[in-house]
Design an enzyme around this catalytic site. Sequence first.
Site, PDB file in Angstrom:
ATOM      1  N   ASN A  79       0.787  -1.171  -0.046  1.00 19.18           N
ATOM      2  CA  ASN A  79       0.112   0.001  -0.052  1.00 19.18           C
ATOM      3  C   ASN A  79       0.802   1.192  -0.061  1.00 19.18           C
ATOM      4  O   ASN A  79       0.700   2.211  -0.856  1.00 19.18           O
ATOM      5  CB  ASN A  79      -0.919  -0.074   1.253  1.00 19.18           C
ATOM      6  CG  ASN A  79      -2.230  -0.753   1.016  1.00 19.18           C
ATOM      7  OD1 ASN A  79      -2.681  -0.839  -0.066  1.00 19.18           O
ATOM      8  ND2 ASN A  79      -2.831  -1.019   2.064  1.00 19.18           N
ATOM      9  N   GLU A  93      -6.267  -7.847   5.323  1.00 19.97           N
ATOM     10  CA  GLU A  93      -5.677  -8.567   4.100  1.00 19.97           C
ATOM     11  C   GLU A  93      -5.535 -10.143   4.682  1.00 19.97           C
ATOM     12  O   GLU A  93      -4.652 -10.844   4.384  1.00 19.97           O
ATOM     13  CB  GLU A  93      -4.307  -7.907   4.098  1.00 19.97           C
ATOM     14  CG  GLU A  93      -2.956  -8.263   4.891  1.00 19.97           C
ATOM     15  CD  GLU A  93      -3.057  -7.975   6.251  1.00 19.97           C
ATOM     16  OE1 GLU A  93      -4.578  -7.522   6.922  1.00 19.97           O
ATOM     17  OE2 GLU A  93      -2.068  -7.895   7.094  1.00 19.97           O
TER      18      GLU A  93
HETATM   19  N1  LIG Z   1      -5.531  -1.706  -0.124  1.00 21.26           N
HETATM   20  C1  LIG Z   1      -6.135  -2.143   0.941  1.00 21.26           C
HETATM   21  N2  LIG Z   1      -5.153  -2.386   2.065  1.00 21.26           N
HETATM   22  C2  LIG Z   1      -5.964  -2.650   3.259  1.00 21.26           C
HETATM   23  C3  LIG Z   1      -7.382  -3.045   3.281  1.00 21.26           C
HETATM   24  N3  LIG Z   1      -7.657  -3.393   4.203  1.00 21.26           N
HETATM   25  C4  LIG Z   1      -6.211  -3.471   5.280  1.00 21.26           C
HETATM   26  N4  LIG Z   1      -5.416  -2.989   4.393  1.00 21.26           N
HETATM   27  C5  LIG Z   1      -4.280  -2.594   4.691  1.00 21.26           C
HETATM   28  O1  LIG Z   1      -3.558  -3.717   4.986  1.00 21.26           O
HETATM   29  C6  LIG Z   1      -2.390  -3.462   5.907  1.00 21.26           C
HETATM   30  C7  LIG Z   1      -2.269  -4.439   7.058  1.00 21.26           C
HETATM   31  O2  LIG Z   1      -0.859  -4.019   7.564  1.00 21.26           O
HETATM   32  P1  LIG Z   1      -0.360  -4.902   8.862  1.00 21.26           P
HETATM   33  O3  LIG Z   1      -1.453  -5.429   9.649  1.00 21.26           O
HETATM   34  O4  LIG Z   1       0.864  -3.972   9.428  1.00 21.26           O
HETATM   35  O5  LIG Z   1       0.167  -6.191   8.257  1.00 21.26           O
HETATM   36  P2  LIG Z   1       1.369  -6.355   7.126  1.00 21.26           P
HETATM   37  O6  LIG Z   1       2.071  -5.014   6.628  1.00 21.26           O
HETATM   38  O7  LIG Z   1       0.859  -7.020   6.191  1.00 21.26           O
HETATM   39  O8  LIG Z   1       2.411  -7.198   7.851  1.00 21.26           O
HETATM   40  P3  LIG Z   1       2.433  -8.618   8.376  1.00 21.26           P
HETATM   41  O9  LIG Z   1       1.298  -9.107   8.354  1.00 21.26           O
HETATM   42  O10 LIG Z   1       3.277  -8.574   9.569  1.00 21.26           O
HETATM   43  O11 LIG Z   1       3.325  -9.205   7.099  1.00 21.26           O
HETATM   44  C8  LIG Z   1      -2.519  -1.977   6.690  1.00 21.26           C
HETATM   45  O12 LIG Z   1      -1.694  -1.017   5.910  1.00 21.26           O
HETATM   46  C9  LIG Z   1      -4.019  -1.815   6.043  1.00 21.26           C
HETATM   47  O13 LIG Z   1      -4.333  -0.214   5.608  1.00 21.26           O
HETATM   48  C10 LIG Z   1      -8.252  -2.913   1.937  1.00 21.26           C
HETATM   49  O14 LIG Z   1      -9.202  -3.328   1.716  1.00 21.26           O
HETATM   50  N5  LIG Z   1      -7.339  -2.527   0.884  1.00 21.26           N
END
Ligand SMILES: Nc1nc2c(ncn2[C@@H]2O[C@H](COP(=O)(O)OP(=O)(O)OP(=O)(O)O)[C@@H](O)[C@H]2O)c(=O)[nH]1
Length: 397
Positions: free
Chosen positions: A275, A310
């Site tokens: 993102n 996610e």
């Molecule tokens: N583009 C998009 N991003 C999303 C959505 N829902 C959640 N996110 C993003 O998913 C990300 C989850 O980040 P983290 O929980 O820190 O996890 P990560 O970066 O995947 O790190 P790890 O899980 O530890 O590998 C956040 O930046 C949220 O903004 C969505 O519907 N669309």
Amino acid sequence: MLGPNGRDSINKSLAMTAASLQPKLHWVVDTHWRVRALAYPLAFFILTLHLWGQGQPALVWVLLGLQLLIYPHLIYWRARRAPDPPQAELHNLLLDSFLFGAWVAWLGFPAFIGFMFFISTAINSAILRGFNGIAWSLALFAVGALLGAALGGWHFYSDESGWVKLLSMVGISGYLLGIGVLAHQRTQVLRHTRSTLRAREAELQALNAALSDRLHQIERLQVELREQAVRDPLTGLFNRRYLQSTLEREWARCQREGVPLCVMLLDIDHFKQVNDRHGHGVGDQVLVRLGQLLLEQSRREDLACRYGGEEFLLLLPGLGADEAYERAQAWRQGFAALDIWVNGARLNLSLSVGVAVAPDHANEPDLLIHQADMALYAAKAQGRNRVVLAEAGRMHP
Ligand SMILES: Nc1nc2c(ncn2[C@@H]2O[C@H](COP(=O)(O)OP(=O)(O)OP(=O)(O)O)[C@@H](O)[C@H]2O)c(=O)[nH]1
């Protein structure tokens, strides 16, 4: 939806139909009264001309006045108040025949006057009851004539004056022509009523069709709404709410059938970076592609959900730990192999997966998810991009 115009139209149509069904005075009663009110005074005039100078007693004039000037209104009044006015009017016609029969005999059977009296009652009976009506009219006329002859003596006086003959002919012709015109008017009214009813029926059918169209639309919308309530709008996978309602059911089913139930939690590694580096749009695209991958490689009985941002959850009935581990690996590799390009560079993506299987890892549904979550946590902790199976024997969080 049915707009205010549609509703107005239905209400108007129903009101018109209700109005047309309102009981009105039967046309037969009304028409006969109008005809009698005109024709009987003429008959009174003709009889006055006929009897004038014969030295009739006052009682005769009184009876004649009653018969030809008062009687039409009395029988009309009676028919109007009767519970069945048309039936009462039929009786009035028979009474007409009987009374005229009596008068004709009493007068000595004058040909023109007798014919005028007979035909005027018989024609009405014929219109209302056909041959049967004529027969009844004739019979009652004959009975009246016998009674008249019995009361006034059996005599014949057919020598009517020229004026009486002429006026009788005018009376008969007027009566018959009047009946003809009324019949014509009645036909017009019936035609008009029929076409109005047909138009109204067509209108109601069209409204009915519009209503059932609306109903189908509403049903379709309800189905869509129900679908939307259980789906994630971005990926089209089931949402967490749907999982809650399905998990218990699947758990019970698998227990009943004695087969394992597997829960897999998949989480994209470092998704925040995707993102942050490439924008939310690209992040969304990645989520959609993972959703597609999960759907494409699921069986009919599997349930794929978007569990969180996610994070994805798969509910896989009948899948044992080894098989589940292999499938998780396949999804992990499939995701890593996805071709997603941004600004000419291919995205390097990976997944961590936690797998738990009942009854090996949990003895209740919530614990099964918790065990998968713990396994996912372990996968992340061990460096990501891997599948970790929950620990057997650890039933409590
Ligand atoms: N583009 C998009 N991003 C999303 C959505 N829902 C959640 N996110 C993003 O998913 C990300 C989850 O980040 P983290 O929980 O820190 O996890 P990560 O970066 O995947 O790190 P790890 O899980 O530890 O590998 C956040 O930046 C949220 O903004 C969505 O519907 N669309």
